[in-house]
Design a protein around this motif. Sequence first.
Motif, short mmCIF file in Angstrom:
data_model
loop_
_atom_site.label_atom_id
_atom_site.label_comp_id
_atom_site.label_asym_id
_atom_site.label_seq_id
_atom_site.Cartn_x
_atom_site.Cartn_y
_atom_site.Cartn_z
N ILE A 53 0.83 -1.21 0.00
CA ILE A 53 0.00 0.00 0.00
C ILE A 53 0.86 1.25 0.00
O ILE A 53 0.63 2.20 -0.74
CB ILE A 53 -0.93 -0.01 1.23
CG1 ILE A 53 -1.97 -1.10 1.07
CG2 ILE A 53 -1.62 1.34 1.40
CD1 ILE A 53 -2.77 -1.39 2.32
N VAL A 54 1.91 1.24 0.83
CA VAL A 54 2.79 2.39 0.87
C VAL A 54 3.49 2.58 -0.46
O VAL A 54 3.67 3.71 -0.95
CB VAL A 54 3.83 2.24 2.01
CG1 VAL A 54 4.87 3.34 1.93
CG2 VAL A 54 3.13 2.30 3.36
N SER A 55 3.88 1.46 -1.10
CA SER A 55 4.54 1.57 -2.40
C SER A 55 3.63 2.23 -3.42
O SER A 55 4.03 3.13 -4.16
CB SER A 55 4.96 0.19 -2.88
OG SER A 55 5.92 -0.38 -2.01
N SER A 56 2.36 1.80 -3.47
CA SER A 56 1.43 2.41 -4.41
C SER A 56 1.16 3.85 -4.02
O SER A 56 0.99 4.72 -4.88
CB SER A 56 0.12 1.63 -4.44
OG SER A 56 -0.50 1.64 -3.18
N ALA A 57 1.15 4.12 -2.71
CA ALA A 57 0.93 5.49 -2.25
C ALA A 57 2.06 6.39 -2.69
O ALA A 57 1.85 7.55 -3.05
CB ALA A 57 0.78 5.51 -0.73
N LEU A 116 -1.79 7.39 3.29
CA LEU A 116 -0.45 6.82 3.35
C LEU A 116 0.51 7.56 2.43
O LEU A 116 1.70 7.72 2.75
CB LEU A 116 -0.51 5.33 3.01
CG LEU A 116 -1.23 4.44 4.03
CD1 LEU A 116 -1.37 3.03 3.49
CD2 LEU A 116 -0.52 4.45 5.37
N ALA A 117 0.00 8.03 1.31
CA ALA A 117 0.83 8.81 0.40
C ALA A 117 1.26 10.12 1.04
O ALA A 117 2.41 10.56 0.90
CB ALA A 117 0.07 9.09 -0.90
N HIS A 118 0.32 10.75 1.73
CA HIS A 118 0.66 12.02 2.39
C HIS A 118 1.70 11.80 3.49
O HIS A 118 2.64 12.58 3.63
CB HIS A 118 -0.60 12.66 2.97
CG HIS A 118 -0.40 14.06 3.45
ND1 HIS A 118 -0.55 15.16 2.62
CD2 HIS A 118 -0.02 14.56 4.64
CE1 HIS A 118 -0.28 16.26 3.29
NE2 HIS A 118 0.04 15.92 4.53
N LEU A 119 1.54 10.72 4.26
CA LEU A 119 2.52 10.41 5.30
C LEU A 119 3.88 10.11 4.69
O LEU A 119 4.93 10.54 5.21
CB LEU A 119 2.04 9.23 6.13
CG LEU A 119 0.79 9.46 7.00
CD1 LEU A 119 0.35 8.16 7.64
CD2 LEU A 119 1.06 10.52 8.06
N ALA A 120 3.89 9.39 3.58
CA ALA A 120 5.15 9.10 2.89
C ALA A 120 5.80 10.38 2.41
O ALA A 120 7.03 10.55 2.48
CB ALA A 120 4.89 8.15 1.72
N ALA A 121 4.98 11.31 1.90
CA ALA A 121 5.50 12.60 1.45
C ALA A 121 6.09 13.40 2.61
O ALA A 121 7.11 14.07 2.47
CB ALA A 121 4.40 13.40 0.75
#
Length: 723
Positions: free
Chosen positions: A13-17, A78-83
């Motif tokens: 999920i994090v990878s796609s995010a 999750l994308a925002h957290l990764a960013a």
Amino acid sequence: MKIALTKTKLSLIVSSALLIAACSNQNNENSYEANKAMANIKAPVAKKVPHEMVIHNHTRVDNYYWMRDDSRTNPEILAHLAAENDYTKAQLKHTEAMQEQIFQEIKDRIEKDDNSVPRKSGDFYYSTQMQGENEYPIYVRATDFNGSNLEVLLNVNELAKAHDYYQVTGLRVSPNGKLLAYGEDTLSRRVYTVQFKDIAGNTLLTDKLTGTSGGIVWGNDNKTVYYIKKDPQTLLGYQVFRHTLGTSQADDEMVYEEKNKAYYTGISKSKDDSSIFIWHSSTEASGVSVIDANNAKAMPKKFIEREEGHEYSISKLNDWYYINTNWQATNFRLMKVDKNHLGDKSQWQDVIPANDAVKLERFELFTDHLVYQQRENGISRITIQQLSTGKEQQLSFHDTAYTLHMYGNDEIDNKALRLYYTSFTTPGVDYDIDLTTLTKTTLKQDNVLGDFDSNNYASERIFVKARDGKKIPVSLVYRKDTFKKDGTNPLYQYAYGSYGNTIDPYFSVSRLSLLDRGFVYAIAHIRGSEMLGRPWYEDGKKLTKMNTFTDFIDVTKALTAQGYGDKDKVFAAGGSAGGLLMGAVINMAPELYQGIAAAVPFVDVVTTMLDESIPLTTNEFKEWGNPKEKVYYDYMLSYSPYDQVKTQDYPNILVTTGLHDSQVQYFEPMKWVAKLREYKTDDNLLVFKIDMEAGHGGASGRFKRIHNTALQYSFFIDLLNKS
């Protein structure tokens, strides 16, 4: 709540995010292209989706409410957290060498092979071993104090290999010494699965108890165990079950259910092994139920009826129960009652009378001795009383302020008291203290590797006047050859200030990295703790909570005015409720701090306390108040860090959290950071680091945790170097 997400799924999920966020994640970060991409990463700007909340005819609009996802699977979140993680990495990339340096110097001070002092329980002496680069302990036991016939009970390093996060808790050996029970958590949500192990055969039993608080208590038949089950939504431990080994968990008998959601539930066993205690604890009341440990069909009996405002704890010696109680005693007193008068408070007798100036904190019972710990004017003291004669003796220590912790006193017939002692300048010491002569036997002192010399450091205890005239204790430590009381030293100020939790001065190998760089380190013993007794706590909670924040600010002003620190080089840190403290003080007095660090900060106070589906909310009403009542709503709103973010300059800020935090949900700091970015008018740094594998306590493993400390210290030191 879908929290049982596998690490593999989370990684996907994090990878796609990451793809959705279009964030750069080059494998070779030392390449020119990777560095260039890193430099171009901008602070994430969160979308705004207005969410109206109406109560007491008052409307709040939360533009970042959408960030809550209990399942922790939403790709956009999750994308925002990764960013955020990418932005933090980019902004702090130039500090990575310093982070590694501080990490190494802290790690290099720690004894790699470090064993705990054996403690006797039944026929064995139990201890832990830390070896080499191992992150986790090895639990062992022996037939005597010197380690004869040593056998390994549990090697946590082996168990942790298959997990990104791994935590063991609640190790308990059966009365006959043949079986081991322990709880394991692989997600950092503090929901444990209890495993059972045949020690001699080194094999797991088929029994497995899921969804528990981690600890168990053995019945005396070696096959009956008691455990607490947690609500999967609120994570509140509220049901006590009885399990018989060899049967299915589905067939377990519930022996107690806590109906009042304001109470926590705990279990333990009396020192004489005759009774099992069920503890009922809320912020302002408590109770105990007792089960016969020799009867596998016994049901709990109330020690006394619960009463609003009455807090107490008990211990058993022969036919007597001793009670530490606040009944007609603001700062508690010790009483006792015969077992035949269980449930009758009128039969209680004074042992240590109430004293409004002295807080009775805890006590230990032995065959002919009572040991009790009190706190007066902020300093702990321990008194040993011989029960047969009434003779009393008091222990003495050389530091002006220190930490005392009685532990490992598991045997009623011990001849000595086991005690751990430490101060700002004294590495921890384990003592056995003869109960009759008070002779101290040093069993171990923590060894600090390298060129550490305690004589290079000095500590002080001072009192600072608050704006309302109250005197706030402050503990200080600094390196003698770098300290000048002329207002030139950088100042690191820490506090917690909630739940009556008192932070005494203690030694820290990590802190040396600050002191050796010229920092003065201060613990502000603000209201909300019990440093000055129970009234000090009562004056810093619910409708007096604002005192906690103004005390911290007043300490900062006083320390710089008195020359302990440079007013332009003040750094502050706090975690959890201490993170709330950080959020409140930078809304109220942002100009006082060059930088702050808020770890797992409880900042969205009103929204969280209005939502009883959020873990642990109902238990907190007696600490903060229930905002469903307007008086508490208005007061909480006046200091809630998230609600009080305003258009103004803020200091440099480092925020850290864990995605799986069960105490303070990840979305609280996530929303806070987004709102700060929207409102702040300065160019100061605001970075947010999310551990995607950890929870409230951060990373598991003794060395892994040092990375977080090194990050915080390097963040502050880098700011200092730029000033």
